[in-house]
Design an enzyme around this catalytic site. Structure first.
Site: not given
Ligand code: ZN
Length: 417
Positions: A260-261, A264, A340
């Site tokens: 997930h990071e 980003h 997100e």
């Protein structure tokens, strides 16, 4: 994660074991515990108090003429323009820190212990508070001259130039903060678990990230909540995993969080945030430009100054800036929630670990005392992330690869043997 769970909260939830599977293999969203509901409700009251105070304190400093008195002291000591500005910044930061101390202590120390979310010692809290005051004082004294110089040089366009100047300043902050500021507060080190680290590096290769750094940080000294985030740009960019998160999640869940990071990074969310912050700053400064002189014209007798270019006007900048950001917050948060969702999508497509993802969100809900389905009002003004219930549900059903549909981010992934 990434700011991902700035929101906080819970663990008591449940007689349901974490992430208990239903017959379909999907993960159920547990009901929030009584404690989580209470933490949520009191958190809203606290947010309202903090928001009100962010308006009230600058107003009081203005209308009592206290700001102009601070500028008076600074002027007598500093004599010239720039030293006066620097001294004003330091004194002003100190006054703000003292005025907000009671609420900061309650919110950051008393309340966290009350809800069992922290085992931080009082000494450590005080130490971090003092460091925070010093950092904000130094930070403000380094940048405060910029809008005031522009106000003198270009009274009509200063707000635009200052807004544009905020872009490189934000970028510079993203370079400096991870290497100089964050280590003042916590210890950052390499991943202890080398097997996990090599799994993460392999995942990074698949995500098309060549040089990535992954750190773990000793947040267990400050909190029992779990989180992870990305920060930095260029050579300071990094993924940071809290040690509390590493202790509570299994390897597949940690890989999902890390993916997930990575999302980003790969989707350039940091760049987008710099641009949004620049837009916010410009809009706030325009509000100051538009209303500042009128307010000064009307209340200069109370304020003790008669020009916006007088540094004593700084609380007026804060007051109007806070009002502007309150108005713009719903739009900024909507954009953040969009980012997100896309980072979650990226991570699901990269790992295809739906179950690990859904159970991770359940753990976040329980460990951080989060209410999974907050009100729309909460989402509008405070929801930097989608509700945890919607994240669990998304993790449950999003599986385009099972029906041979095209993946949105497949073109970004690399094959790793
Ligand atoms: Zn995130």
């Amino acid at each position: 994660m990434s700011a991902c769970t700035n929101s906080s909260i819970v663990s008591v939830a449940a007689n349901t074991r974490r992430g208990e599977a239903q017959s379909s293999g999907t993960v159920a969203v547990p009901e929030p515990s009584e404690l989580a509901l209470r933490y949520h409700r009191t958190g809203n009251v606290l947010w309202a108090a903090e928001t009100g105070l962010a308006l009230l304190i600058p107003a009081v400093l203005l209308f009592t003429g206290f700001s102009s008195r601070i500028r008076g002291w600074a002027g007598r000591l500093g004599r010239r323009w720039l030293p006066t500005l620097v001294l004003y910044a330091l004194l002003f930061s100190l006054v703000m820190a003292l005025l907000t101390l009671p609420l900061a202590f309650y919110a950051g120390y008393v309340r966290q212990h009350e809800y069992g979310l922290s085992n931080q010692s009082l000494g450590r809290w005080v130490g971090e508070w003092l460091k925070g005051v010093a950092v904000s004082g130094v930070g403000l004294s380094l940048v405060l001259w910029i809008p005031y110089l522009l106000l003198r040089r270009s009274p009509r366009r200063w707000w635009l130039y200052a807004g544009l100047a905020s872009l490189p300043i934000t970028a510079l902050l993203l370079i400096i903060v991870p290497i100089w500021v964050d280590p003042l507060f916590n210890e950052f080190g390499p991943m202890q678990d080398k097997r996990l680290e090599s799994g993460i590096l392999r995942l990074a290769q698949q995500a098309g990230i060549d040089s990535s750094r992954v750190y773990q940080v000793n947040k267990s000294a400050d909190t029992k909540t779990v989180n992870a985030y990305v920060t930095g740009i260029g050579r300071t960019k990094r993924i940071v995993l809290w040690d509390t998160l590493l202790a509570r999640l299994d390897p597949d869940q940690i890989l999902f969080v890390t993916a997930h990071e990575m999302g980003h990074f790969v989707l350039r969310h940091t760049l987008a945030i710099i641009l949004v912050a620049g837009f916010l700053a410009t809009a706030s400064l325009y509000m100051v430009h538009h209303f500042g002189d009128r307010l000064i014209g009307r209340f200069s007798w109370y304020f003790g100054f008669d020009r916006l270019s007088d540094v004593a006007s700084f609380p007026l900048l804060l007051l109007l800036g806070s009002l502007a950001s309150l108005v713009l917050t719903p739009a900024v948060l909507a954009f953040s929630r969009f980012q997100e969702v896309e980072a979650d999508r990226f991570a699901l497509e990269l790992t295809r670990s739906n179950r690990a993802a859904a159970t991770t969100f359940v753990t976040l809900q329980e460990e951080n005392l989060v209410v999974p389905r907050p009100s729309w009002l909460y989402i509008l003004w405070r929801g930097s992330h989608p509700s945890l219930a919607s994240r669990v549900e998304f993790a449950n059903y999003y599986r385009p690869w099972e029906s041979n549909q095209e993946l949105r981010y497949q073109h970004l992934f690399r094959r790793v043997d």
